[in-house]
Design an enzyme around this catalytic site. Structure first.
Site, PDB file in Angstrom:
ATOM      1  N   ASP A  47       0.835  -1.205   0.000  1.00 17.02           N
ATOM      2  CA  ASP A  47       0.000   0.000   0.000  1.00 17.02           C
ATOM      3  C   ASP A  47       0.871   1.257   0.000  1.00 17.02           C
ATOM      4  O   ASP A  47       0.351   2.378  -0.056  1.00 17.02           O
ATOM      5  CB  ASP A  47      -1.037  -0.012   1.130  1.00 17.02           C
ATOM      6  N   SER A  48       2.201   1.076  -0.013  1.00 18.51           N
ATOM      7  CA  SER A  48       3.109   2.201  -0.292  1.00 18.51           C
ATOM      8  C   SER A  48       2.751   2.780  -1.662  1.00 18.51           C
ATOM      9  O   SER A  48       3.135   3.903  -1.989  1.00 18.51           O
ATOM     10  CB  SER A  48       4.572   1.732  -0.276  1.00 18.51           C
ATOM     11  N   ASP A  86      -1.180  -6.034  -0.116  1.00 17.35           N
ATOM     12  CA  ASP A  86      -1.522  -5.443   1.185  1.00 17.35           C
ATOM     13  C   ASP A  86      -3.021  -5.248   1.334  1.00 17.35           C
ATOM     14  O   ASP A  86      -3.681  -4.722   0.423  1.00 17.35           O
ATOM     15  CB  ASP A  86      -0.877  -4.047   1.297  1.00 17.35           C
ATOM     16  N   LYS A 114      -1.054  -9.344   3.167  1.00 19.27           N
ATOM     17  CA  LYS A 114      -0.342  -8.812   4.339  1.00 19.27           C
ATOM     18  C   LYS A 114      -1.247  -7.795   5.028  1.00 19.27           C
ATOM     19  O   LYS A 114      -1.983  -7.058   4.355  1.00 19.27           O
ATOM     20  CB  LYS A 114       0.974  -8.145   3.899  1.00 19.27           C
ATOM     21  N   GLU A 116      -1.197  -5.105   8.771  1.00 22.34           N
ATOM     22  CA  GLU A 116      -0.330  -4.559   9.821  1.00 22.34           C
ATOM     23  C   GLU A 116      -0.907  -4.828  11.205  1.00 22.34           C
ATOM     24  O   GLU A 116      -2.082  -4.551  11.455  1.00 22.34           O
ATOM     25  CB  GLU A 116      -0.179  -3.042   9.614  1.00 22.34           C
ATOM     26  N   GLU A 183       9.346  -3.601  10.296  1.00 20.03           N
ATOM     27  CA  GLU A 183       9.649  -2.272   9.761  1.00 20.03           C
ATOM     28  C   GLU A 183      10.137  -1.356  10.879  1.00 20.03           C
ATOM     29  O   GLU A 183       9.466  -1.205  11.916  1.00 20.03           O
ATOM     30  CB  GLU A 183       8.401  -1.679   9.087  1.00 20.03           C
TER      31      GLU A 183
HETATM   32  O1  KIV Z   1       3.521  -1.029   1.571  1.00 20.85           O
HETATM   33  C1  KIV Z   1       4.681  -1.442   1.500  1.00 20.85           C
HETATM   34  O2  KIV Z   1       5.396  -1.233   0.510  1.00 20.85           O
HETATM   35  C2  KIV Z   1       5.200  -2.181   2.636  1.00 20.85           C
HETATM   36  C3  KIV Z   1       6.671  -2.430   2.677  1.00 20.85           C
HETATM   37  C4  KIV Z   1       7.327  -1.182   3.135  1.00 20.85           C
HETATM   38  C5  KIV Z   1       7.026  -3.564   3.545  1.00 20.85           C
HETATM   39  O3  KIV Z   1       4.473  -2.555   3.504  1.00 20.85           O
END
Ligand code: KIV
Length: 255
Positions: A47-48, A86, A114, A116, A183
């Site tokens: 989600d970056s 994510d 994934k 958090e 992280e």
């Molecule tokens: O969203 C993302 O790119 C991430 C990485 C920084 C691990 O969660």
């Protein structure tokens, strides 16, 4: 010989074999294909995306339709790598929403998801794993909490944070996560977690002793010269090179 498809089990087994895991993010077809051709075993549609592609100030504005759109694009590269996506902000607040949104990402082409957090999302993690979707944990600095926390702070510096990380990591391992991203965790705590856990740790800004490392690909390639990140030194000055090529071409057209 054609290399076999990477699965969550493959990633997990890499720790047992002492093989380091090099993971990167991708948000579209060409980058996924390039990373896959370079042999990266785990590609994350992170989600970056919100910050490095969509221009949001942080990841809290990323939506499920945006994650699905970019996961579909990445999946069209049919990578040999394990493609993880994510679950975005507020898409896994309940067991029902975590399960429904995890399934939507899988329908878009993700092979694992994934999210958090640790003990606070354990019922959601258990439900995702029980439904057959491989789960990648994410502990330490949680970017989806950046507004509550008032910035990106290193975790594990004091005893309560150290103990919380240990308890969260053990809980995710027991719930069936196949690996955990750490992280901005202090290198000392990241090393301890890596030694204690049966599953791989994949660090970002968490020191050299994790079982693997993950980076946001545009940071590695120097595509975002506007941000100054402490944990990554770009290996390429892509932004500078792109500007120079575009300028040269523009001048060739104009003269
Ligand atoms: O969203 C993302 O790119 C991430 C990485 C920084 C691990 O969660």
């Amino acid at each position: 010989m054609i290399a076999p498809k990477v699965t969550a089990q493959t990633i997990r087994a890499m720790k047992a074999r002492g093989e380091k895991i090099a993971a990167l993010t991708a948000y579209d077809f060409p980058m996924t294909r390039l990373l896959d051709e370079a042999g990266i075993p785990l590609i994350l549609v992170g989600d970056s995306l919100g910050m490095v592609v969509l221009g949001y100030p942080d990841t809290t504005r990323v939506t499920m339709p945006e994650m699905e759109h970019h996961t579909r694009a990445a999946a069209r590269a049919k990578p040999r790598a394990l493609l993880v996506a994510d679950l975005p902000y507020q898409s896994y607040q309940t067991v029902e929403s975590a399960l429904a949104n995890g399934k939507r990402l899988v329908a878009a082409g993700a092979e694992a998801v994934k999210a958090e957090g640790g003990r606070e999302i354990l019922p959601q993690v258990q439900a995702i794993v029980s439904s057959g979707i491989p789960f990648l944990g994410h502990l330490g600095m949680l970017p989806q909490h950046v507004l509550e926390e008032g910035g990106y702070h290193v975790k594990g510096k004091n005893e309560p944070e150290h103990q919380a990380l240990l308890a969260d990591a053990e809980a995710l391992a027991q719930a069936g996560a196949f690996a955990i991203v750490l992280e901005l965790v202090t290198p000392r705590v990241a090393k301890e977690l890596t030694q204690r856990l049966p599953l791989p740790t994949i660090g970002i800004g968490a020191g050299p002793d994790c079982d693997g490392q993950i980076l946001v690909t545009p940071d590695l390639l120097g595509m975002l010269p506007w941000y100054n990140l402490k944990h990554v030194k770009p290996k390429l000055n892509a932004a500078e090179q792109m500007r120079a090529v575009v300028k040269e071409w523009k001048e060739s057209v104009e003269t």
